[in-house]
Structures are given as C-alpha cells and as structure tokens.
Scaffold this motif. Structure first.
Motif, PDB file in Angstrom:
ATOM      1  N   LEU A 160      -6.459   2.241   1.764  1.00  0.00           N
ATOM      2  CA  LEU A 160      -5.980   3.609   1.659  1.00  0.00           C
ATOM      3  C   LEU A 160      -4.747   3.776   2.527  1.00  0.00           C
ATOM      4  CD1 LEU A 160      -9.395   5.520   1.884  1.00  0.00           C
ATOM      5  CD2 LEU A 160      -8.074   4.959  -0.177  1.00  0.00           C
ATOM      6  N   SER A 170      -2.749  -0.446  -5.694  1.00  0.00           N
ATOM      7  CA  SER A 170      -4.169  -0.438  -5.356  1.00  0.00           C
ATOM      8  C   SER A 170      -4.622  -1.862  -5.056  1.00  0.00           C
ATOM      9  CB  SER A 170      -4.978   0.149  -6.510  1.00  0.00           C
ATOM     10  OG  SER A 170      -6.343   0.180  -6.181  1.00  0.00           O
ATOM     11  N   ALA A 173     -12.167   2.142  -8.118  1.00  0.00           N
ATOM     12  CA  ALA A 173     -11.644   2.096  -6.749  1.00  0.00           C
ATOM     13  C   ALA A 173     -10.761   3.300  -6.503  1.00  0.00           C
ATOM     14  CB  ALA A 173     -10.849   0.811  -6.527  1.00  0.00           C
ATOM     15  N   LEU A 174     -10.597   3.630  -5.250  1.00  0.00           N
ATOM     16  CA  LEU A 174      -9.689   4.713  -4.893  1.00  0.00           C
ATOM     17  C   LEU A 174      -8.270   4.165  -4.795  1.00  0.00           C
ATOM     18  CD1 LEU A 174     -11.737   6.523  -2.093  1.00  0.00           C
ATOM     19  CD2 LEU A 174     -11.658   7.038  -4.545  1.00  0.00           C
ATOM     20  N   SER A 175      -7.312   4.924  -5.267  1.00  0.00           N
ATOM     21  CA  SER A 175      -5.907   4.579  -5.097  1.00  0.00           C
ATOM     22  C   SER A 175      -5.563   4.704  -3.615  1.00  0.00           C
ATOM     23  CB  SER A 175      -5.038   5.529  -5.920  1.00  0.00           C
ATOM     24  OG  SER A 175      -5.053   6.820  -5.326  1.00  0.00           O
ATOM     25  N   PRO A 176      -4.403   4.223  -3.189  1.00  0.00           N
ATOM     26  CA  PRO A 176      -4.018   4.415  -1.790  1.00  0.00           C
ATOM     27  C   PRO A 176      -4.023   5.890  -1.377  1.00  0.00           C
ATOM     28  CG  PRO A 176      -2.634   2.752  -2.760  1.00  0.00           C
ATOM     29  CD  PRO A 176      -3.455   3.347  -3.890  1.00  0.00           C
ATOM     30  N   ARG A 205      -9.689   5.698  -9.504  1.00  0.00           N
ATOM     31  CA  ARG A 205      -8.902   5.102 -10.587  1.00  0.00           C
ATOM     32  C   ARG A 205      -9.737   4.048 -11.310  1.00  0.00           C
ATOM     33  NH1 ARG A 205      -5.488   6.698 -12.994  1.00  0.00           N
ATOM     34  NH2 ARG A 205      -4.311   4.805 -13.192  1.00  0.00           N
ATOM     35  N   SER A 246      -1.403  -0.126 -14.336  1.00  0.00           N
ATOM     36  CA  SER A 246      -0.462  -0.496 -13.277  1.00  0.00           C
ATOM     37  C   SER A 246       0.559  -1.498 -13.797  1.00  0.00           C
ATOM     38  CB  SER A 246      -1.217  -1.106 -12.095  1.00  0.00           C
ATOM     39  OG  SER A 246      -1.743  -2.375 -12.456  1.00  0.00           O
ATOM     40  N   THR A 279     -10.359   0.462 -13.269  1.00  0.00           N
ATOM     41  CA  THR A 279      -9.849  -0.906 -13.150  1.00  0.00           C
ATOM     42  C   THR A 279     -10.158  -1.655 -14.437  1.00  0.00           C
ATOM     43  OG1 THR A 279      -9.654  -2.789 -11.648  1.00  0.00           O
ATOM     44  CG2 THR A 279     -11.878  -2.096 -12.174  1.00  0.00           C
ATOM     45  N   THR A 327      -7.661  -5.312 -11.823  1.00  0.00           N
ATOM     46  CA  THR A 327      -6.442  -4.605 -11.427  1.00  0.00           C
ATOM     47  C   THR A 327      -6.505  -3.174 -11.925  1.00  0.00           C
ATOM     48  OG1 THR A 327      -4.030  -4.790 -11.304  1.00  0.00           O
ATOM     49  CG2 THR A 327      -5.035  -5.191 -13.455  1.00  0.00           C
ATOM     50  N   GLU A 328      -5.796  -2.294 -11.252  1.00  0.00           N
ATOM     51  CA  GLU A 328      -5.793  -0.885 -11.637  1.00  0.00           C
ATOM     52  C   GLU A 328      -5.268  -0.735 -13.061  1.00  0.00           C
ATOM     53  OE1 GLU A 328      -3.827   3.383 -10.413  1.00  0.00           O
ATOM     54  OE2 GLU A 328      -3.884   1.790  -8.909  1.00  0.00           O
ATOM     55  N   VAL A 348       0.838  -1.204   0.000  1.00  0.00           N
ATOM     56  CA  VAL A 348       0.000   0.000   0.000  1.00  0.00           C
ATOM     57  C   VAL A 348       0.872   1.253   0.000  1.00  0.00           C
ATOM     58  CG1 VAL A 348      -1.718   1.311   1.316  1.00  0.00           C
ATOM     59  CG2 VAL A 348      -1.959  -1.172   1.057  1.00  0.00           C
TER      60      VAL A 348
END
Length: 177
Positions: free
Chosen positions: A35, A31, A154-157, A162, A133, A164, A129-130, A26
C-alpha cells in the motif's frame, strides 16, 4: 541495460537500489503487494528478507541495471518446495522503474525468467496480476494464457479492492516427458 542474476549477498548489498525501485513501482500505482505510501526502510527490509529465500534456492531474482548501475527493473521466480510441484514456478515481482518503461525492459526481464526456468527443467510458469493493468497486456502479448479472474483479490496501492487475473505459460514439454 544489462540484466544480472543476483545471489542473496548481492541482494543484501544492493537493497537500497532495489528498495528505490519498489517504492517507485508502488508510487506509480502498480499493484505489487504493498500500500502507498511505501517507506524506503520498509522496502529495504522486504528485499533483505528476499535475500534469505534466494540464498536457500527458493527464489531466483534478476535485476536490470542502467548505464549508471542504477536498478531499473527486477523479476523473480518463486520455486515451490512440494515434490509434486517441482516442474513449475511462479513469476513474481516483475517491476520496471518509471524512467525505463516503454523501452522493452519488461519483456526482456520476462524472457530472461522464462528461459532460465526452462533451462532449469521447469515446464510451467504461473502468475497473478491486476486485471486491466499494463502488465496484463505484456503477459498476453508474450503468449501467457489467462486462467481466470478473482474479484477483489488484492488492494491497489491506494487501498481499493481490485480483481486479479491468473495466467500460466507452458515453457517446455509435459512433466512426464
């Protein structure tokens, strides 16, 4: 590096090492559902919850260990419980510690999960997956097929929305074969 399939007890015993891998993953911006900053205690608790799923057969987890017995990577297979889904599994939490990246460990973990799924009679794997990435490049090079992209999935860290990309891979004959 050696790769071992771990049962629920082993995951509980090694939760600290697994948590160190998760917090490193993380912190490096990957991702994987969390977070930043991810605290060690939260990561330990998350892994201990996974141990229960492993113990009941809903999840399989492999851990990669270096020469000092430190956890440097993981991969999992999440098995659906529905009768019409028993031919497939979801690849989850493919993680490689920053110190072990670029050495082929991600591919070894991926291959381990694929071979185990095939040996278990699974014929289809899927994952998300993001988009863009490094993991996406790994999956494409390993023969996975992109099925589509979902924006702002989804939110990135760091907390940014972002996209997927969903992937799948056939690993055996069709379910009716």
């Amino acid at each position: 590096m050696r790769i071992e399939n771990w049962d629920g007890d082993r995951i509980r015993e090694r939760a600290d090492g697994l948590a160190a891998l998760l917090t490193d993953t993380v912190a490096s911006g990957a991702s994987v559902g969390f977070l930043a900053p991810l605290g060690h205690a939260e990561a330990v608790a998350w892994w201990r919850e996974r141990a229960d799923a492993v113990a009941t057969g809903r999840l399989a987890v492999w851990a990669a260990l270096d020469a000092t017995d430190r956890v440097t990577g993981t991969v999992g297979l999440d098995f659906p419980g529905k009768p019409n889904s028993r031919h497939r599994a979801e690849l989850v939490k493919l993680m490689v510690h920053r110190c072990a990246r670029g050495q082929g460990l991600g591919r070894r973990l991926l291959t381990t999960a694929e071979r185990s799924a095939a040996a278990d009679g699974r014929t289809l794997l899927h994952l998300d997956t993001e988009t863009g990435s490094p993991a996406e490049r790994l999956y494409r090079s390993a023969g996975w097929t992109a099925a589509g992209t979902i924006p702002d999935y989804a939110l990135s860290p760091a907390g940014e929305p972002r996209p997927t990309t969903l992937y799948y891979k056939r690993i055996g004959g069709r379910p009716e074969d």
